[in-house]
Write a protein that holds these residues in place. Sequence first.
Motif, short mmCIF file in Angstrom:
data_model
loop_
_atom_site.label_atom_id
_atom_site.label_comp_id
_atom_site.label_asym_id
_atom_site.label_seq_id
_atom_site.Cartn_x
_atom_site.Cartn_y
_atom_site.Cartn_z
N ALA A 16 8.06 -20.29 -2.53
CA ALA A 16 6.82 -19.42 -2.43
C ALA A 16 5.64 -19.95 -1.92
CB ALA A 16 6.78 -18.60 -3.67
N SER A 17 5.44 -21.33 -2.12
CA SER A 17 4.11 -22.07 -1.61
C SER A 17 4.15 -22.45 -0.40
CB SER A 17 3.91 -23.08 -2.67
OG SER A 17 3.90 -22.73 -3.93
N ARG A 18 5.30 -22.60 0.25
CA ARG A 18 5.19 -23.03 1.76
C ARG A 18 4.46 -22.13 2.57
NH1 ARG A 18 9.96 -25.72 3.02
NH2 ARG A 18 8.98 -26.16 5.27
N ILE A 19 3.64 -22.88 3.48
CA ILE A 19 2.69 -22.14 4.47
C ILE A 19 3.26 -22.90 5.74
CG2 ILE A 19 0.28 -22.14 5.33
CD1 ILE A 19 -0.40 -22.80 2.53
N SER A 20 3.52 -21.78 6.55
CA SER A 20 4.01 -21.99 7.96
C SER A 20 2.88 -22.55 8.94
CB SER A 20 4.47 -20.99 8.80
OG SER A 20 3.60 -20.10 9.04
N PRO A 21 2.96 -23.52 9.94
CA PRO A 21 1.99 -23.99 10.86
C PRO A 21 1.18 -22.63 11.41
CG PRO A 21 3.93 -25.05 11.17
CD PRO A 21 4.41 -23.99 10.39
N GLN A 22 1.84 -21.44 11.63
CA GLN A 22 1.26 -20.45 12.19
C GLN A 22 0.11 -19.63 11.01
OE1 GLN A 22 4.77 -20.79 12.06
NE2 GLN A 22 5.03 -20.95 14.37
N GLN A 23 0.59 -19.74 9.82
CA GLN A 23 -0.35 -19.40 8.82
C GLN A 23 -1.42 -20.33 8.59
OE1 GLN A 23 3.05 -18.82 5.95
NE2 GLN A 23 2.63 -16.76 5.80
N PHE A 24 -1.10 -21.72 8.90
CA PHE A 24 -2.35 -22.46 8.65
C PHE A 24 -3.24 -22.10 9.71
CE2 PHE A 24 -0.09 -25.81 6.01
CZ PHE A 24 -0.92 -26.01 4.86
N ASP A 25 -2.67 -21.94 11.08
CA ASP A 25 -3.51 -21.65 12.22
C ASP A 25 -4.42 -20.29 11.87
OD1 ASP A 25 -4.27 -22.30 14.92
OD2 ASP A 25 -3.53 -20.35 15.22
N LEU A 26 -3.77 -19.45 11.12
CA LEU A 26 -4.39 -18.20 10.90
C LEU A 26 -5.56 -18.59 9.93
CD1 LEU A 26 -4.25 -14.87 10.65
CD2 LEU A 26 -2.88 -15.48 8.48
N ALA A 27 -5.39 -19.23 8.97
CA ALA A 27 -6.46 -19.55 7.95
C ALA A 27 -7.54 -20.38 8.92
CB ALA A 27 -5.77 -20.51 6.84
N HIS A 28 -7.26 -21.25 9.68
CA HIS A 28 -8.08 -21.85 10.28
C HIS A 28 -9.20 -20.90 11.27
CE1 HIS A 28 -9.89 -25.11 12.97
NE2 HIS A 28 -9.81 -24.63 13.87
N LYS A 29 -8.40 -20.12 12.09
CA LYS A 29 -9.23 -19.24 12.59
C LYS A 29 -10.31 -18.07 11.64
CE LYS A 29 -6.10 -18.85 16.61
NZ LYS A 29 -5.02 -17.97 17.14
N ALA A 30 -9.61 -17.90 10.50
CA ALA A 30 -10.51 -16.98 9.56
C ALA A 30 -11.55 -18.05 9.02
CB ALA A 30 -9.51 -16.75 8.41
N ALA A 31 -11.42 -19.15 8.77
CA ALA A 31 -12.62 -20.11 8.29
C ALA A 31 -13.45 -20.41 9.16
CB ALA A 31 -11.82 -21.74 7.96
N VAL A 32 -13.29 -20.55 10.62
CA VAL A 32 -14.07 -20.77 11.80
C VAL A 32 -15.04 -19.41 11.92
CG1 VAL A 32 -14.42 -20.94 14.23
CG2 VAL A 32 -12.85 -22.38 12.92
N ALA A 33 -14.11 -18.41 11.88
CA ALA A 33 -14.93 -17.19 11.88
C ALA A 33 -16.01 -16.90 10.88
CB ALA A 33 -13.87 -15.91 12.00
N THR A 34 -15.80 -17.37 9.65
CA THR A 34 -16.61 -17.35 8.50
C THR A 34 -17.74 -18.34 8.77
OG1 THR A 34 -14.78 -16.65 7.02
CG2 THR A 34 -16.70 -17.46 5.89
N CYS A 35 -17.54 -19.44 8.99
CA CYS A 35 -18.55 -20.48 8.77
C CYS A 35 -19.08 -20.95 10.10
CB CYS A 35 -18.20 -21.77 8.21
SG CYS A 35 -17.41 -21.13 6.50
N ASP A 36 -18.61 -20.64 11.41
CA ASP A 36 -19.10 -21.02 12.51
C ASP A 36 -20.59 -21.02 12.71
OD1 ASP A 36 -19.71 -21.91 15.17
OD2 ASP A 36 -18.32 -20.30 15.92
N ALA A 37 -21.14 -19.97 12.35
CA ALA A 37 -22.58 -19.67 12.75
C ALA A 37 -23.47 -20.10 11.59
CB ALA A 37 -22.88 -18.07 12.89
N ASP A 38 -23.03 -20.76 10.60
CA ASP A 38 -23.80 -21.25 9.78
C ASP A 38 -24.87 -22.07 9.95
OD1 ASP A 38 -22.32 -19.95 7.69
OD2 ASP A 38 -21.30 -21.44 6.86
N ASP A 39 -24.64 -23.14 11.10
CA ASP A 39 -25.48 -23.96 11.71
C ASP A 39 -26.45 -23.46 12.73
OD1 ASP A 39 -23.61 -23.57 13.85
OD2 ASP A 39 -23.38 -25.54 14.26
N GLY A 40 -26.61 -22.14 12.99
CA GLY A 40 -27.48 -21.31 13.98
C GLY A 40 -26.84 -20.98 15.08
N VAL A 41 -25.47 -21.38 15.40
CA VAL A 41 -25.07 -21.36 16.93
C VAL A 41 -23.48 -21.04 16.72
CG1 VAL A 41 -24.80 -23.85 17.04
CG2 VAL A 41 -24.57 -22.44 19.32
#
Length: 289
Positions: A16-41
């Motif tokens: 149940a804990s296995r994370i596929s590469p596609q799901q890791f990529d999903l998490a990556h895109k969500a993390a970037v969308a959340t924190c990308d603008a923290d530095d002002g750009v």
Amino acid sequence: MVSSLWTGSATLKDSASRISPQQFDLAHKAAVATCDADDGVTDGIISAPNRCRFDPARLQCPGADTAACLTAPQIAALRAIYQGPRNPRTGESIFPGFERGSEAMLPIQASGTEPFPAVLSYFRDLVFVDTKWDHRSFDYDKDVTRALRAHSEIVDVSPAGLDTYLASGRKLLLSHGWADPLVPPMTSVNFYRELTAHLGATKTAGARLFMIPGMGHCEGGDGPFVFDAIDAIDKWVELGRAPDRIVVSNPPGAPARTRPICPFPQEAAYSGTGSSNDAKNFRCRRVEP
């Protein structure tokens, strides 16, 4: 090695804990969308992941597990990777975890049916000397000291181990990618902080750390990362010009983009005008933790 074992085991403790590469990529895109603008750009790079507050729970599946969401066990596994190994008895941190922004490359360690091959070899051949050793048996309380003892005298350099090196006038140029999926970036930050605390700012003038936003393990990732480390240290040694700013670029064949990297704890800040793909439109500034 303990860190890598923890990272791989986080997704291997049960199916149940296995994370596929596609799901890791999903998490990556969500993390970037959340924190990308923290530095002002907004530029597709998490520049300060240590301040990113992305929680993978926002991706929790409303129902069955699909490639477009994460289940509760998968979220727990990713949180464990971010957290890093901890002593189950005391709750103390053993080693830093991986940063937000590294998710797309984490399958290197956290996919497959066993932990990273070098990790298995290390524990089976050097620590426990048992070819049948099972990674699930590792005790993050009792076995950590044994794991460290297997190599520390040969390869470890503590922050208190560079006194003579730096006192003789030698230079130390450190760099680390904030999105490194193999060696947690905060290890370099913690080392540099402890080195400075040990020697003081004056005596550590010959050591500088450059954290590279978006870079993976020595290369790759979302941000530009190519730079001439030899030229930077050559000018430092031969001309006495300590690197106050190093310009990194995309590799050949990729869209043109340059960005300055700054000596820690400074960070590159966008001026607010001009292209965010041009290093001249950024300045180095100190950001308090």
